[in-house]
Design a protein around this motif. Sequence first.
Motif, PDB file in Angstrom:
ATOM      1  N   GLY A  63     -27.062  11.613 -78.624  1.00 19.19           N
ATOM      2  CA  GLY A  63     -28.282  11.643 -79.412  1.00 19.19           C
ATOM      3  C   GLY A  63     -28.926  13.008 -79.343  1.00 19.19           C
ATOM      4  N   GLN A  64     -29.588  13.404 -80.422  1.00 23.24           N
ATOM      5  CA  GLN A  64     -30.287  14.686 -80.476  1.00 23.24           C
ATOM      6  C   GLN A  64     -31.776  14.402 -80.669  1.00 23.24           C
ATOM      7  N   GLU A  65     -32.595  14.896 -79.731  1.00 27.03           N
ATOM      8  CA  GLU A  65     -34.027  14.594 -79.809  1.00 27.03           C
ATOM      9  C   GLU A  65     -34.720  15.460 -80.847  1.00 27.03           C
ATOM     10  N   ILE A  66     -35.578  14.813 -81.628  1.00 24.92           N
ATOM     11  CA  ILE A  66     -36.362  15.492 -82.653  1.00 24.92           C
ATOM     12  C   ILE A  66     -37.808  15.004 -82.529  1.00 24.92           C
ATOM     13  N   ARG A  67     -38.683  15.516 -83.341  1.00 22.75           N
ATOM     14  CA  ARG A  67     -40.042  15.009 -83.446  1.00 22.75           C
ATOM     15  C   ARG A  67     -40.429  14.994 -84.920  1.00 22.75           C
ATOM     16  N   MET A  68     -40.710  13.798 -85.418  1.00 22.42           N
ATOM     17  CA  MET A  68     -41.130  13.648 -86.805  1.00 22.42           C
ATOM     18  C   MET A  68     -42.645  13.467 -86.851  1.00 22.42           C
ATOM     19  N   PRO A  69     -43.252  13.723 -87.999  1.00 27.15           N
ATOM     20  CA  PRO A  69     -44.715  13.621 -88.084  1.00 27.15           C
ATOM     21  C   PRO A  69     -45.186  12.176 -87.953  1.00 27.15           C
ATOM     22  N   CYS A  70     -46.408  11.998 -87.435  1.00 21.87           N
ATOM     23  CA  CYS A  70     -46.960  10.648 -87.303  1.00 21.87           C
ATOM     24  C   CYS A  70     -47.541  10.160 -88.622  1.00 21.87           C
ATOM     25  N   SER A  71     -47.773  11.072 -89.566  1.00 26.84           N
ATOM     26  CA  SER A  71     -48.292  10.686 -90.882  1.00 26.84           C
ATOM     27  C   SER A  71     -47.313  11.113 -91.973  1.00 26.84           C
ATOM     28  N   ALA A  72     -47.478  10.517 -93.136  1.00 25.40           N
ATOM     29  CA  ALA A  72     -46.606  10.857 -94.270  1.00 25.40           C
ATOM     30  C   ALA A  72     -47.366  10.610 -95.567  1.00 25.40           C
ATOM     31  N   TYR A  83     -33.072  11.018 -82.356  1.00 26.82           N
ATOM     32  CA  TYR A  83     -34.065  10.097 -81.792  1.00 26.82           C
ATOM     33  C   TYR A  83     -35.338  10.854 -81.458  1.00 26.82           C
ATOM     34  N   GLN A  84     -36.413  10.102 -81.321  1.00 27.13           N
ATOM     35  CA  GLN A  84     -37.689  10.669 -80.906  1.00 27.13           C
ATOM     36  C   GLN A  84     -38.416   9.667 -80.007  1.00 27.13           C
ATOM     37  N   ILE A  85     -39.327  10.161 -79.201  1.00 26.78           N
ATOM     38  CA  ILE A  85     -40.252   9.323 -78.439  1.00 26.78           C
ATOM     39  C   ILE A  85     -41.635   9.735 -78.898  1.00 26.78           C
ATOM     40  N   GLN A  86     -42.319   8.804 -79.582  1.00 26.40           N
ATOM     41  CA  GLN A  86     -43.530   9.210 -80.279  1.00 26.40           C
ATOM     42  C   GLN A  86     -44.507   8.051 -80.404  1.00 26.40           C
ATOM     43  N   THR A  87     -45.767   8.383 -80.600  1.00 28.09           N
ATOM     44  CA  THR A  87     -46.805   7.375 -80.829  1.00 28.09           C
ATOM     45  C   THR A  87     -46.729   6.875 -82.264  1.00 28.09           C
ATOM     46  N   LYS A  88     -46.836   5.565 -82.405  1.00 26.62           N
ATOM     47  CA  LYS A  88     -46.879   4.949 -83.735  1.00 26.62           C
ATOM     48  C   LYS A  88     -48.139   4.103 -83.854  1.00 26.62           C
ATOM     49  N   PHE A  89     -48.516   3.800 -85.084  1.00 27.95           N
ATOM     50  CA  PHE A  89     -49.677   2.941 -85.325  1.00 27.95           C
ATOM     51  C   PHE A  89     -49.293   1.855 -86.316  1.00 27.95           C
ATOM     52  N   ARG A  90     -49.490   0.617 -85.896  1.00 20.46           N
ATOM     53  CA  ARG A  90     -49.344  -0.534 -86.796  1.00 20.46           C
ATOM     54  C   ARG A  90     -50.626  -1.353 -86.687  1.00 20.46           C
ATOM     55  N   GLU A 127     -51.677   0.848 -81.430  1.00 23.94           N
ATOM     56  CA  GLU A 127     -51.165   2.198 -81.189  1.00 23.94           C
ATOM     57  C   GLU A 127     -50.296   2.167 -79.940  1.00 23.94           C
ATOM     58  N   PHE A 128     -49.057   2.634 -80.058  1.00 22.21           N
ATOM     59  CA  PHE A 128     -48.106   2.493 -78.963  1.00 22.21           C
ATOM     60  C   PHE A 128     -47.071   3.615 -79.018  1.00 22.21           C
ATOM     61  N   THR A 129     -46.373   3.784 -77.891  1.00 19.20           N
ATOM     62  CA  THR A 129     -45.298   4.773 -77.824  1.00 19.20           C
ATOM     63  C   THR A 129     -43.958   4.073 -77.925  1.00 19.20           C
ATOM     64  N   MET A 130     -43.093   4.631 -78.734  1.00 14.87           N
ATOM     65  CA  MET A 130     -41.794   4.004 -78.995  1.00 14.87           C
ATOM     66  C   MET A 130     -40.709   5.073 -79.024  1.00 14.87           C
ATOM     67  N   LYS A 131     -39.533   4.702 -78.553  1.00 10.48           N
ATOM     68  CA  LYS A 131     -38.345   5.514 -78.798  1.00 10.48           C
ATOM     69  C   LYS A 131     -37.664   4.908 -80.006  1.00 10.48           C
ATOM     70  N   ASP A 132     -37.531   5.677 -81.072  1.00  6.71           N
ATOM     71  CA  ASP A 132     -36.740   5.185 -82.203  1.00  6.71           C
ATOM     72  C   ASP A 132     -35.645   6.185 -82.513  1.00  6.71           C
ATOM     73  N   ALA A 133     -34.462   5.638 -82.746  1.00  6.91           N
ATOM     74  CA  ALA A 133     -33.274   6.452 -83.010  1.00  6.91           C
ATOM     75  C   ALA A 133     -32.618   5.982 -84.306  1.00  6.91           C
TER      76      ALA A 133
END
Length: 585
Positions: A66-75, A133-140, A154-160
């Motif tokens: 896996g290669q770690e990245i960071r995507m934006p929390c908003s879109a 993959y990333q480890i990042q805060t998400k909001f649902r 609001e929680f932290t998740m690893k998504d790949a």
Amino acid sequence: MRMSRLVGKTVKESPRDAEIPSHKLMLRAGYMRQYSAGIYGLLPLAMRSISKIEKICREEMNGIEGQEIRMPCSATKELWDETGRYQTFGKDMLKFHDRNEKPMVLNPTHEEPVVYLTRTELTSYRQLPLMMYQIQTKFRDEPRPRGGLVRLREFTMKDAYSFHATEEDLKEYYDKVHAAYIRFYKRTGCKNFVSVMSDNGVFGGRYSHEFQMLVPTGEDKLITCSHCKISSNEEIATSSFVIKKSSENKLEKTHTPNQKTIEGLSKFLNISPEQTAKAVIFQTLSGTPVVSFVRGDLEVINAKVRNLVKSEVIPATHENLVKAGAVAGSTGPIGLNLHNCYVVLDHTVVKSSNLATGANEKDYHFINFNAERDFLSTLKEFEKTKVIVGDIAAVRAGDPCSICSNPLQETRGIEIGNIFHLGTKYTKDMECTYLDQSGKKQYPIMGCYGIGITRLLPAIIEESHDERGPILPLPIAPYEIHLCSLNRKDIQVTELSEKIYDNLSKLGFEVLFDDRDEKPGSQFADADLIGVPYRVIISPKTLAEGCAELKYRDNRLEPRKIKIEEIVDILKSEITAEYSKYKNV
């Protein structure tokens, strides 16, 4: 770390609104504090534990390339419009406008952002397979947050997300991730967890698995067969329900004044609930009514209805109930307006004979309803497209297994991770392509893999605690050693405690040092509440014998005295041996 300076004080009483043990204990121990419903701040103890969980997670993800990245929390809305999920995802997605009045979202998941990224970087089949993959805060915008960190907004998740050229390659990688997840959970100290088949839900794809921590306080119901060794979430669990068939009687409409429930109707007609058909009415997010029917002794699983109509469903409004031609308390298949609604019939309704069901007329029901004879065979061609027969019933403990017919069992679980087959749903919708060996454009096939990072800590506490506090596994405990210094007015105790603390810290041990002038009972209660695995106690009594007391939070061994000069060697030996249990699992 000195407890006199530690941010996060312990609390004696459990907060009134705390529901489950981990919620109560983490608030009392100073692991977290609540800002609002489903939104918590994490204090240093929790952050240290969660950082360790993240570290183990990264090691396992890197171990499967896996290669770690960071995507934006908003879109932007436009990104989610590419797949149509801006409208269909539901109210869990928080939508807002930026200062330029541009419609935006807080990403509740990252399929769209990762495909956007991939289509800028992927050009050739030679780059496949790949996983990011990333480890990042998400909001649902969860409607019913509960259990502290178990169900958050609001929680932290690893998504790949993985991308593949063939289904075979995806399946091979899917199994590799499954094995990595098992290693990860074992390395973090999870004991009683299982992998179960699950529903793909709003994510699409053909197959998926959840990883569940088996605890009585779990919000998910799991169905298992001890004979077949099959386990699944109740959302997809099936059973070969016992169906009692008999010769078909004549359909009759009968007066049933004020009988609006299955229980009341059964008593009025002097029949069992198994001889009735229950109606549960939903609507799609676009407002189309969905009238579902299941045998009266069973319940409807919303997710199964959603999968059959291929849309999220919510409880129907009264307006849509009328639109469907249904009458509350007397809804049945006959007489519904199929121009305006969908009808979903469970197999138990179709296979049973002589059921009582609503007549879509106030205070009237049909008796001796036989679905094939009285409804399905009467449909016009266009009406057949609006009627779906399938499995929508909730399976119960004791129902027969659909494979071996042995009785099924129920258990409860907290979902701590999931893996999904996604197929080409997102890559096709977003026109993400690559060129194959012949130079032809192809759509990569996707898999998706999530771990609830912040949820895992309370899940482990749910399975490992006593009335005094958490009993944390060494790999994720905030500290390895809790050093208690009793009677700080005794100069010898104070000086020796300071020396031991300095020595252990310099040697790389993680030490929480209770340097407060508190009574022994208060220090011990706080140590139990924090849950550090090893406790070293320095007191005038033990010091008079040239010893300290070594105690184990999990009580696997009796407390014992150890010589002061042997403290470092004994702790090094025991802690090294304990860590080795979690390596190469």
